[in-house]
Design a protein around this motif. Structure first.
Motif, PDB file in Angstrom:
ATOM      1  N   PHE A 110       0.841  -1.206   0.000  1.00  0.00           N
ATOM      2  CA  PHE A 110       0.000   0.000   0.000  1.00  0.00           C
ATOM      3  C   PHE A 110       0.876   1.255   0.000  1.00  0.00           C
ATOM      4  N   LEU A 111       1.931   1.221   0.835  1.00  0.00           N
ATOM      5  CA  LEU A 111       2.792   2.406   0.938  1.00  0.00           C
ATOM      6  C   LEU A 111       3.470   2.692  -0.401  1.00  0.00           C
ATOM      7  N   THR A 112       3.932   1.638  -1.067  1.00  0.00           N
ATOM      8  CA  THR A 112       4.587   1.828  -2.373  1.00  0.00           C
ATOM      9  C   THR A 112       3.620   2.472  -3.346  1.00  0.00           C
ATOM     10  N   LYS A 113       2.376   2.002  -3.330  1.00  0.00           N
ATOM     11  CA  LYS A 113       1.396   2.533  -4.280  1.00  0.00           C
ATOM     12  C   LYS A 113       1.040   3.985  -3.947  1.00  0.00           C
ATOM     13  N   ILE A 114       0.862   4.282  -2.676  1.00  0.00           N
ATOM     14  CA  ILE A 114       0.435   5.640  -2.304  1.00  0.00           C
ATOM     15  C   ILE A 114       1.553   6.650  -2.582  1.00  0.00           C
ATOM     16  N   GLU A 115       2.797   6.158  -2.535  1.00  0.00           N
ATOM     17  CA  GLU A 115       3.924   7.048  -2.864  1.00  0.00           C
ATOM     18  C   GLU A 115       3.932   7.419  -4.341  1.00  0.00           C
ATOM     19  N   LYS A 116       3.238   6.626  -5.142  1.00  0.00           N
ATOM     20  CA  LYS A 116       3.151   6.964  -6.574  1.00  0.00           C
ATOM     21  C   LYS A 116       2.098   8.037  -6.785  1.00  0.00           C
ATOM     22  N   TYR A 118      -0.914   8.627  -5.197  1.00  0.00           N
ATOM     23  CA  TYR A 118      -2.346   8.403  -5.029  1.00  0.00           C
ATOM     24  C   TYR A 118      -2.764   8.992  -3.691  1.00  0.00           C
ATOM     25  N   ASP A 119      -4.017   9.412  -3.585  1.00  0.00           N
ATOM     26  CA  ASP A 119      -4.505   9.962  -2.313  1.00  0.00           C
ATOM     27  C   ASP A 119      -5.147   8.873  -1.475  1.00  0.00           C
ATOM     28  N   LEU A 120      -5.699   7.872  -2.155  1.00  0.00           N
ATOM     29  CA  LEU A 120      -6.349   6.769  -1.455  1.00  0.00           C
ATOM     30  C   LEU A 120      -6.046   5.496  -2.236  1.00  0.00           C
ATOM     31  N   VAL A 121      -5.569   4.470  -1.545  1.00  0.00           N
ATOM     32  CA  VAL A 121      -5.353   3.187  -2.207  1.00  0.00           C
ATOM     33  C   VAL A 121      -6.280   2.164  -1.550  1.00  0.00           C
ATOM     34  N   SER A 122      -7.078   1.502  -2.386  1.00  0.00           N
ATOM     35  CA  SER A 122      -8.081   0.584  -1.872  1.00  0.00           C
ATOM     36  C   SER A 122      -7.646  -0.846  -2.174  1.00  0.00           C
ATOM     37  N   GLY A 123      -7.855  -1.749  -1.217  1.00  0.00           N
ATOM     38  CA  GLY A 123      -7.516  -3.151  -1.456  1.00  0.00           C
ATOM     39  C   GLY A 123      -8.542  -3.823  -2.358  1.00  0.00           C
ATOM     40  N   TRP A 124      -8.101  -4.853  -3.048  1.00  0.00           N
ATOM     41  CA  TRP A 124      -9.006  -5.623  -3.901  1.00  0.00           C
ATOM     42  C   TRP A 124      -8.863  -7.082  -3.516  1.00  0.00           C
ATOM     43  N   LYS A 125      -9.927  -7.636  -2.883  1.00  0.00           N
ATOM     44  CA  LYS A 125      -9.892  -9.043  -2.468  1.00  0.00           C
ATOM     45  C   LYS A 125     -10.085  -9.896  -3.717  1.00  0.00           C
ATOM     46  N   GLY A 189     -12.436  15.031  -5.586  1.00  0.00           N
ATOM     47  CA  GLY A 189     -11.285  15.350  -6.434  1.00  0.00           C
ATOM     48  C   GLY A 189     -10.025  14.579  -6.101  1.00  0.00           C
ATOM     49  N   TYR A 190     -10.092  13.573  -5.222  1.00  0.00           N
ATOM     50  CA  TYR A 190      -8.889  12.821  -4.866  1.00  0.00           C
ATOM     51  C   TYR A 190      -8.612  11.710  -5.874  1.00  0.00           C
ATOM     52  N   LYS A 191      -7.320  11.335  -5.937  1.00  0.00           N
ATOM     53  CA  LYS A 191      -6.915  10.302  -6.890  1.00  0.00           C
ATOM     54  C   LYS A 191      -6.940   8.931  -6.208  1.00  0.00           C
ATOM     55  N   ILE A 192      -7.672   7.991  -6.802  1.00  0.00           N
ATOM     56  CA  ILE A 192      -7.903   6.687  -6.167  1.00  0.00           C
ATOM     57  C   ILE A 192      -7.142   5.590  -6.898  1.00  0.00           C
ATOM     58  N   GLY A 193      -6.444   4.739  -6.154  1.00  0.00           N
ATOM     59  CA  GLY A 193      -5.763   3.594  -6.750  1.00  0.00           C
ATOM     60  C   GLY A 193      -6.244   2.300  -6.109  1.00  0.00           C
ATOM     61  N   GLU A 194      -5.827   1.180  -6.693  1.00  0.00           N
ATOM     62  CA  GLU A 194      -6.266  -0.121  -6.167  1.00  0.00           C
ATOM     63  C   GLU A 194      -5.118  -1.124  -6.269  1.00  0.00           C
ATOM     64  N   ILE A 195      -4.954  -1.955  -5.250  1.00  0.00           N
ATOM     65  CA  ILE A 195      -3.996  -3.060  -5.364  1.00  0.00           C
ATOM     66  C   ILE A 195      -4.674  -4.358  -4.915  1.00  0.00           C
ATOM     67  N   PRO A 196      -4.354  -5.477  -5.573  1.00  0.00           N
ATOM     68  CA  PRO A 196      -4.904  -6.753  -5.113  1.00  0.00           C
ATOM     69  C   PRO A 196      -4.302  -7.119  -3.764  1.00  0.00           C
TER      70      PRO A 196
END
Ligand code: UDP
Ligand code: MG
Length: 319
Positions: A110-116, A118-125, A189-196
């Protein structure tokens, strides 16, 4: 007292006494490699089991990192998250379910992704370990939510998420709205990302939500769409639909009047006549509803509430 932390982890817990000690131990093991400047905020959402005792025990073993918030009654996951967000002092705020289904080993990802940026990184089950009914209804829910909100996520309701502090603190959560956090954040207006993320089976305790939740869920989605998209202009939303209904009704009315005047009867068009009247009535109702909504917006002062949306001032400082 108000020292900033690197990381806050917010955990809503409703009857999770057996899971909490394992979860905290796992989290600590992962965070030890990252920073010592963290806090774990456990919000006891009015549990009827020994959750509160479990939190107190964790606190007495490590009062530097553990914070407990206790609700006297069960207010729901969204409210528990809100309480945790208000208390949190971390630059990055995580949320995790208390049931050990989320794997703390994903925290660095999550930290790696948010450093790219993103404002919010959401998990994907991605490989979800729940019952067939739950997995299928959840897929359906996610498909509809993604279509309606145009937020491209696979899994809106994953309890495992990482936020930049400001995002979490700006969320206006209550009821069951935690399911739509990505929609609410995106509309701000925040940027949203997702990681499995790796998902595990529940070992102790029971799930608090059955598949029935998805029915109420759609009403919540409507609320979110209304509150975020149309909140500031109800007259446009209701008025728009109302005007269309009113126009069609009026055209039908004119047509029937024309028939009556030119042929002396309405030529058996009674059903159409009734439909026309109905459309006119519904149209007038909707337009009035929009105007009443507009008054509410005015009274609540929300139409001028732009402050949360500002992220930068470009301005010469006065001496
Ligand atoms: N939870 C809560 N209040 C409630 C219901 C649930 O704080 O009223 C917490 C629960 O303890 C867990 C998380 O929300 O940490 C997710 O709940 P659950 O695991 O039952 O949901 P599922 O994973 O089955 O969707
Ligand atoms: Mg769960």
């Amino acid at each position: 007292m108000n020292n900033i932390k690197e990381i806050s982890i917010v955990i809503p817990a409703y009857n999770e006494s057996e899971n909490l000690p394992f979860l905290c131990a796992e989290i600590k093991q992962v965070l030890n490699d990252i920073t010592d400047n963290y806090e774990i905020i456990i919000v006891n959402d009015g549990s009827s089991d020994k959750t509160q005792e479990a939190i107190e025990k964790l606190f007495s073993n490590d009062n530097r990192h553990i914070i407990g918030i206790n609700f006297r009654s069960n207010l729901g996951k969204a409210t528990a998250l809100k309480a945790g967000f208000t208390e949190a002092r971390g630059k990055i705020i995580f949320t995790m379910d208390a049931d050990l289904q989320d794997d703390p080993k994903e925290i660095p990802n999550f930290l790696t992704k948010i450093e790219k940026d993103y404002d919010l990184v959401s998990g994907w089950k991605k490989d979800r370990k729940d019952s067939f009914i739950k997995n299928t209804s959840s897929k359906f829910f996610n498909f509809i939510t993604s279509r309606l909100s145009r937020v491209k996520l696979h899994d809106f309701n994953c309890g495992f998420k990482a936020y930049k502090s400001e995002v979490a603190k700006n969320l206006d959560l209550y009821g069951q709205l935690h399911r739509y956090i990505p929609v609410m954040a995106r509309n701000q207006g925040y940027k949203i990302g997702e990681i499995p993320v790796h998902h595990r089976k529940r070992k102790f305790g029971k799930s608090k939500y059955g598949p029935i939740r998805f029915i109420n869920g759609f009403l919540d989605l409507l609320t979110v769409m209304m509150l975020t998209k149309y909140f500031k202009r109800p007259a446009h939303f209701f008025g728009g639909i109302g005007s269309v209904a009113l126009s069609i009704g009026a055209i039908i009315g004119l047509y029937i009047t024309f028939l009556r005047l030119s042929t002396g009867s309405i030529q058996g068009r009674l059903p159409l006549f009734i439909a026309g009247i109905l459309l006119i009535m519904v149209g007038v109702q909707l337009i009035s509803l929009g105007l009443i909504g507009e008054m509410f917006v005015k009274i609540s002062g929300k139409e001028g509430n732009y402050k949360k949306n500002i992220n930068k001032y470009i301005k010469k400082h006065d001496k």
